[in-house]
Design a protein around this motif. Sequence first.
Motif, short mmCIF file in Angstrom:
data_model
loop_
_atom_site.label_atom_id
_atom_site.label_comp_id
_atom_site.label_asym_id
_atom_site.label_seq_id
_atom_site.Cartn_x
_atom_site.Cartn_y
_atom_site.Cartn_z
N LEU A 1 0.94 -1.23 -0.15
CA LEU A 1 0.45 0.18 0.26
C LEU A 1 0.90 1.44 -0.29
O LEU A 1 2.04 1.28 0.54
CB LEU A 1 -0.40 0.18 1.21
CG LEU A 1 -1.82 -1.58 1.74
CD1 LEU A 1 -2.23 -0.73 2.84
CD2 LEU A 1 -2.85 -1.41 0.70
N ILE B 1 -5.48 4.65 3.26
CA ILE B 1 -6.43 3.67 2.72
C ILE B 1 -6.54 2.80 3.81
O ILE B 1 -6.08 2.77 5.10
CB ILE B 1 -4.63 2.84 2.63
CG1 ILE B 1 -4.41 3.39 0.70
CG2 ILE B 1 -5.73 1.29 2.15
CD1 ILE B 1 -2.85 3.44 0.47
N TYR C 1 -7.65 -0.74 4.78
CA TYR C 1 -7.84 -2.38 3.77
C TYR C 1 -8.40 -3.09 5.96
O TYR C 1 -7.81 -3.83 5.98
CB TYR C 1 -6.28 -2.88 4.04
CG TYR C 1 -6.07 -4.44 3.24
CD1 TYR C 1 -5.60 -3.66 1.84
CD2 TYR C 1 -6.09 -4.73 3.71
CE1 TYR C 1 -5.05 -4.92 0.44
CE2 TYR C 1 -5.62 -6.17 2.89
CZ TYR C 1 -5.69 -6.28 1.38
OH TYR C 1 -4.97 -7.51 0.73
N GLY D 1 2.00 -0.80 4.43
CA GLY D 1 1.66 -0.39 3.99
C GLY D 1 2.44 1.28 4.23
O GLY D 1 3.45 1.08 5.01
#
Lengths: 269, 479
Positions: free
Chosen positions: B254, B262, B264, B289
């Motif tokens: 990510l 973001i 997830y 990420g």
Amino acid sequence: MGKRMRNTDGKILLEVRGLKAAVAGVEILKGIELAVRAGEVHAIMGPNGSGKSTLAKVLAGHPAYATTAGEVRFEGADLFALAPEERARAGIFLGFQYPVEVPGVTNAAFLRLAYNTVQAARGADELDPLEFDDFVRERMKLLDMDPAFLGRSVNEGFSGGEKKRNEILQMAILEPRLALLDETDSGLDIDALRVVAGGVNKMRAADRAIVLVTHYQRLLNYIEPDFVHVIAGGRIVRTGDKSLALELERRGYDWLLEGAKAAGKPVAA
Amino acid sequence: MSSTALQNLIEQPYKHGFVTEIEADVAPRGLSEDTIRLISQKKDEPEWLLEFRLKAFRHWLTMAEPRWPNVRYPEIDFQAISYYSAPKPKKKLASMDEVDPELRRTFEKLGVPLHEQKALAGVAVDVIFDSVSVTTTYKKRLAEAGVIFCSISEAVRDHPELVRRYLGSVVPHGDNFYAALNSAVFTDGSFCFIPKGVRCPMELSTYFRINTQESGQFERTLIVAEEGAHVSYLEGCTAPQFDTNQLHAAVVELVALDDAEIKYSTVQNWYAGDKDGKGGIYNFVTKRGLCKGRNSKISWTQVETGSAITWKYPSCVLLGENSIGEFYSVALTNHHQQADTGTKMIHVGRNTRSRIISKGISAGQSNNSYRGLVKIGPKAAGARNFSQCDSMLIGDACGAHTFPYIQVQNDSAIVEHEATTSKIGEDQLFYFASRGIATEDAVSMIINGFVKEVFTQLPMEFAVEATKLLGLKLEGSVG
Ligand SMILES: Nc1ncnc2c1ncn2[C@@H]1O[C@H](COP(=O)(O)OP(=O)(O)OP(=O)(O)O)[C@@H](O)[C@H]1O
Ligand SMILES: [Mg+2]
């Protein structure tokens, strides 16, 4: 005495005959005989470790206790044929001496699930969260309980007295036929004792019986029992009326224990 | 009495254990440069990607399988695995109706019928069946917003410059043994690109499913959120019942640029093996990420219920100033399952913050370990971390372990760690029973309460599915 006469014409709710039970291979109950009729209040007293809580837990169906002899009938049917949750649904309530903490589960959710489960078993209406909230707040008012307890995890971080009050609240909600209250008075301050006793008294009804396990005659000033039993060494060694509690307060248990030992059997009242 | 009921509950067989009969195109077993060239060629890939794969493979050859996780399993024979398997391609599908009816039935059995998913407002589904993307929906609506959501193979074909820029930028090809293997042989996965200033108009969702027996799964997912972009991504997995262990080594990368966010979420329910520990998926995943920009935020939420072995540490590298990393996890192990999971929060930039909430549930003879690293680098002035790791034991034969690693190289940082262990014991269940509540409902209620903090992080429909997965009912007045 008059009260006792008035109440004993109720039909037998609970009948315990020759009950023996063991935990971890040790026999704790050694032949309990007890009959409780609808409308009655029984007090069970006795020294520490004599088997009072054991009796209550065996009746409620704690899996750690093995019944080794005897039988128990609840409303005429074999109690031991029922799983613990079925006993609760049939109307047996155990107020715990040491209520268990359940982190993460809110009191409100727990109380509602218990209530709805028992209601469903009785063929009565279940309540949705909003309806239940109204209902439970009403009952809490009677016990002088802060509604904030609804949002907290079941018994988690409750003081000793708060836990006991929460037990009585559960009884008030579930409206059992037979309430076994194990030392509900221990840990309560003077005002709380009065409130809780008041709550129990409100629950007294012709079709309901209450069995109080207590160490203190004080409670019995508030909740007047029809019978007082003394358990010692896993047996009921003495049964009397409320005056027995006063006598125990004065004399302690020794005189009963010695008598029981000498006779090798329960002492008749 | 109640402990028997508890046992029965724990021993419920895996409900999703069936094999869909779809003809698969399976590569011969074994791994060599030739296998990699075959994969690359089958997928019609550009030269740079083949180079990426080969570099990773050569690096992998020099690496050893990690042995530090608190899991035990027999040696994996990497030459006995088939590295490519795809449902026989029929033709390009224009709509969901053209999806193989067998495949649709599979999803229906899983309780995730496609038509319902379609109906679910705003959920786009990129269905991954074995290794190849079968169909992609809502593509048009996403395209209108400028969002790219497709299989990584398509992305390589249609947006090579983006893939090339970001692939391996968070998890380098030689990062760890399994990541290197994945980089060498990944067959498919998802690609997501949310351009500057765009808030993705719907939750993006991918359902993974391992189907062909003994075919390794090497998914590769890459999600990039440009400046100010927002996206919530859902990944769900489930697998049919097999006797032989299946290896899964996915990589998820990510990237969040300035002010991007973001989220997830994963619900994972792969076959865990039978109650004697036979079979089940080996799940060795690298998820990481990169909060590259200032004020960026990456949040991992995972509900791990399956796999024979789980080895997984979704991590955040907090590079940008004021960036935030979060990890919310529920890991449930039962029977002989082993999970070694947790997170890494690497604070690089100033005033970076991270939050770790981990809930491990162990039942049966399973072993559940939390392993977490909080690292505060020398330049991470004002960094803060809070970690809460709770373990719940059901029964006496299971284990829970917590391995927190804390490295602080900046004095102004504040790192807090809390841990608890609790047990669903006979007395708790008896307490419920004495109120008329059966063991199954009591366990549900206790577990629901235990995981609540994590489940509230999941998108609604996922939370529902996750609750089902734990075999629970929603807690009436709360849920
Ligand atoms: N798991 C166990 N293993 C061994 N002995 C036990 C176990 N549980 C209870 N006992 C014993 O059973 C006896 C009766 O205990 P019980 O709790 O019924 O006493 P009680 O009359 O309620 O006492 P108190 O007034 O102190 O509450 C005690 O001697 C206790 O130590
Ligand atoms: Mg006691």
